[in-house]
Enzyme design. Sequence first.
Site, PDB file in Angstrom:
ATOM      1  N   GLY A  11     -25.722  16.535  -2.649  1.00  0.00           N
ATOM      2  CA  GLY A  11     -26.186  17.926  -2.915  1.00  0.00           C
ATOM      3  C   GLY A  11     -27.451  18.272  -3.701  1.00  0.00           C
ATOM      4  N   TRP A  64     -30.706  18.009  -2.689  1.00  0.00           N
ATOM      5  CA  TRP A  64     -31.578  18.659  -1.757  1.00  0.00           C
ATOM      6  C   TRP A  64     -31.212  20.126  -1.720  1.00  0.00           C
ATOM      7  CZ3 TRP A  64     -34.951  15.909   2.270  1.00  0.00           C
ATOM      8  CH2 TRP A  64     -35.908  15.244   1.497  1.00  0.00           C
ATOM      9  N   ASP A  69     -22.378  17.670   6.244  1.00  0.00           N
ATOM     10  CA  ASP A  69     -22.140  16.369   5.808  1.00  0.00           C
ATOM     11  C   ASP A  69     -20.913  15.984   6.314  1.00  0.00           C
ATOM     12  OD1 ASP A  69     -23.604  14.265   3.684  1.00  0.00           O
ATOM     13  OD2 ASP A  69     -21.658  13.725   3.979  1.00  0.00           O
ATOM     14  N   ASP A  81     -31.930  13.902   3.937  1.00  0.00           N
ATOM     15  CA  ASP A  81     -32.295  12.960   2.819  1.00  0.00           C
ATOM     16  C   ASP A  81     -31.221  11.723   2.902  1.00  0.00           C
ATOM     17  OD1 ASP A  81     -33.820  11.608   0.691  1.00  0.00           O
ATOM     18  OD2 ASP A  81     -32.335  12.199  -0.674  1.00  0.00           O
ATOM     19  N   LYS A  97     -35.976  11.356   5.639  1.00  0.00           N
ATOM     20  CA  LYS A  97     -36.447  10.207   5.019  1.00  0.00           C
ATOM     21  C   LYS A  97     -36.533   9.072   6.305  1.00  0.00           C
ATOM     22  CE  LYS A  97     -33.946   8.752   1.485  1.00  0.00           C
ATOM     23  NZ  LYS A  97     -32.801   8.247   0.637  1.00  0.00           N
TER      24      LYS A  97
END
Length: 256
Positions: free
Chosen positions: A53, A55, A85, A126, A166
């Site tokens: 968490g 970000w 998620d 990410d 990413k």
Amino acid sequence: MGKASRDKRDIYYRKAKEEGWRARSAFKLLQIDEEFNIFEGVKHVVDLCAAPGSWSQVLSRKLYLPAKLSTDSKDQDLPLIVAIDLQPMAPIEGVIQVQGDITNARTAEVVIRHFDGCKADLVVCDGAPDVTGLHDMDEFVQSQLILAGLTIVTHILKNGGKFIAKIFRGKDTSLLYCQLKLFFTEVTLAKPKSSRNSSIEAFAVCENYSPPEGFSEKDLHRLLEKVGTPSGADDLGISFLTIFILHARTILTNTL
């Protein structure tokens, strides 16, 4: 020297503890924003592979909380932040959590419902599968995770929107760049100063979402395969689509 020993001397690890961030990776998103101003005008944002968490915390502190503290803001004017998620995570103020699979169209439908039929201005990711230490394999699997993110992006991102993800740098970085350029007019590879020099990670900053004319989400894999497939696919004896399905559904962690 172990990873924990290195982290204790890392300035961003210490700053994250002092400032209440869940992970040092928060500084990567903050520094991307400093360079590219990605939060300007953002009202609807999605954090893919969000756990634990950090970000989402950045999004809350940079977008939601300042708007909430504004004396003239109303509830309907507050930014909407959705975090997705497979794993649950501790609550964050102003962040709506969706426990779901980013490769599933139903997850996209849930996001759009939370946005009252609107689409996102910004999508960030990410996430990274657990690394194997085999550079080519890790780069290949990470690239497929990004394309899994792109799958949901084509459903939930508005034209002109931004996507930050990413990547692992390697021999197929240029291929991934070309694949992303199919959908965004500007794609820049960034290496925030908080990203360790020893890490192969970087971040694709994709701006101005502009899918090809007449694009249908069902055409995504066909378009990507026209550009090419990572060279590691043949070496590993695994098809592009098999890796995509297997690894897009793993439990994702922010390990770097």
